[in-house]
Design a protein around this motif. Structure first.
Motif, short mmCIF file in Angstrom:
data_model
loop_
_atom_site.label_atom_id
_atom_site.label_comp_id
_atom_site.label_asym_id
_atom_site.label_seq_id
_atom_site.Cartn_x
_atom_site.Cartn_y
_atom_site.Cartn_z
N THR A 157 1.16 -5.78 2.84
CA THR A 157 0.76 -6.79 2.02
C THR A 157 -0.25 -7.57 1.76
O THR A 157 -0.27 -8.50 2.75
CB THR A 157 2.20 -7.90 0.65
OG1 THR A 157 3.61 -6.91 0.53
CG2 THR A 157 1.64 -8.63 0.38
N LYS A 158 -1.32 -7.53 0.42
CA LYS A 158 -2.58 -7.93 1.37
C LYS A 158 -2.26 -9.95 0.85
O LYS A 158 -1.68 -9.92 -0.58
CB LYS A 158 -3.81 -7.88 0.05
CG LYS A 158 -4.89 -8.68 0.03
CD LYS A 158 -6.84 -7.82 0.31
CE LYS A 158 -7.09 -8.58 0.17
NZ LYS A 158 -8.72 -7.63 -0.73
N ASN A 192 -9.21 -1.11 2.28
CA ASN A 192 -8.43 -1.28 0.77
C ASN A 192 -6.35 -1.41 1.27
O ASN A 192 -5.84 -2.16 0.12
CB ASN A 192 -8.11 0.26 0.39
CG ASN A 192 -10.72 0.00 0.06
OD1 ASN A 192 -10.75 -0.93 -0.30
ND2 ASN A 192 -10.83 1.27 -0.37
N ALA A 193 -6.84 -1.36 2.95
CA ALA A 193 -4.89 -1.32 2.23
C ALA A 193 -4.50 -1.33 4.04
O ALA A 193 -5.32 -1.04 4.65
CB ALA A 193 -3.79 0.03 2.37
N PHE A 196 3.79 0.64 3.85
CA PHE A 196 1.86 -0.51 3.78
C PHE A 196 2.25 -1.85 3.83
O PHE A 196 3.43 -2.14 2.99
CB PHE A 196 2.25 0.15 2.09
CG PHE A 196 1.77 -0.46 1.02
CD1 PHE A 196 0.26 0.50 0.97
CD2 PHE A 196 1.10 -1.20 -0.19
CE1 PHE A 196 -0.85 -0.34 0.70
CE2 PHE A 196 0.31 -1.61 -0.66
CZ PHE A 196 -0.92 -1.04 -0.25
N ASN A 221 -9.02 6.11 1.77
CA ASN A 221 -9.05 5.43 0.49
C ASN A 221 -9.30 5.87 -0.81
O ASN A 221 -8.37 5.22 -1.63
CB ASN A 221 -9.95 4.50 0.72
CG ASN A 221 -10.25 3.34 1.57
OD1 ASN A 221 -8.96 2.80 1.71
ND2 ASN A 221 -10.95 3.46 2.22
N GLU A 249 -4.20 8.74 4.39
CA GLU A 249 -4.95 7.56 4.19
C GLU A 249 -5.65 7.12 4.37
O GLU A 249 -6.18 6.40 4.78
CB GLU A 249 -4.05 7.05 6.18
CG GLU A 249 -2.88 6.60 6.42
CD GLU A 249 -1.91 6.20 7.10
OE1 GLU A 249 -3.12 6.18 8.18
OE2 GLU A 249 -0.92 5.81 7.54
N TYR A 255 -1.21 -0.69 7.15
CA TYR A 255 0.38 -0.09 7.00
C TYR A 255 0.79 -0.91 8.96
O TYR A 255 -0.34 -0.59 9.75
CB TYR A 255 -0.21 1.67 7.05
CG TYR A 255 0.01 2.11 6.06
CD1 TYR A 255 1.02 2.48 5.25
CD2 TYR A 255 -1.32 2.47 5.53
CE1 TYR A 255 0.54 3.05 4.03
CE2 TYR A 255 -0.90 3.07 4.31
CZ TYR A 255 -0.63 3.04 3.49
OH TYR A 255 -0.47 4.04 1.97
#
Length: 166
Positions: free
Chosen positions: A98-99, A88-89, A96, A166, A164, A91
């Protein structure tokens, strides 16, 4: 049962049985990348406590996976690694990411894309992400929950850094 012979995994904790009033302690400064699921309930006035021992930073229980090896170069600045869980992310050294919409849109630091069990990230040409990002590295958010106490009662969590999920 002793700081000289500690258990090495949260899985060991999750598969054990505890009694009301017990304390399960994690060493300060260490990190676990597993979900903690307390296997037993405490009692009113005598909860089971999950906390820390030693001095230093709070122990970390993280919902992320650290991807520190297996990187191969995909294109000049795009690197890839097998990652079977869609994150979902992502790091990068705690920043953080950027998708992006595809591998061709990855053009700068902290950008990533995931498809077909492969994570793609930006890193300088000829420098692996394992070398570019080292503190702690590239982390993918892999677990929805860091600690699950839904089926237990009288549980204390103290002096732990939970992060961290989700």
């Amino acid at each position: 049962t002793s700081s000289s012979t500690p258990w090495q995994t949260i899985a060991k904790v999750n598969s054990s049985t505890f009694s009301a009033g017990n304390s399960i302690l994690f060493k300060a400064g260490d990190t676990w990348r597993e979900e903690l699921i307390p296997p037993s309930s405490g009692a009113s006035g005598t909860p089971i406590t999950f906390g820390s021992y030693w001095t230093g930073a709070q122990p970390i229980i993280s919902g992320s996976n650290l991807l520190s090896s297996g990187w191969t170069q995909n294109t000049t600045n795009v690197w890839k690694v097998t990652d079977t869980t869609a994150p979902n992310a992502v790091y990068f050294n705690g920043t953080f990411g950027t998708k992006m919409s595809s591998t061709s849109t990855i053009v700068a630091l902290y950008e990533w894309y995931w498809a077909s069990n492969v994570l793609y990230v930006w890193a300088p040409s000829n420098i692996s992400p394992a070398t570019t990002y080292t503190n702690p590295g590239v982390e993918t958010l892999a677990r929805n929950i860091v600690v699950s106490v839904a089926s237990q009662s009288y549980i204390n969590l103290t002096n732990l850094h939970l992060t961290e999920g989700n």
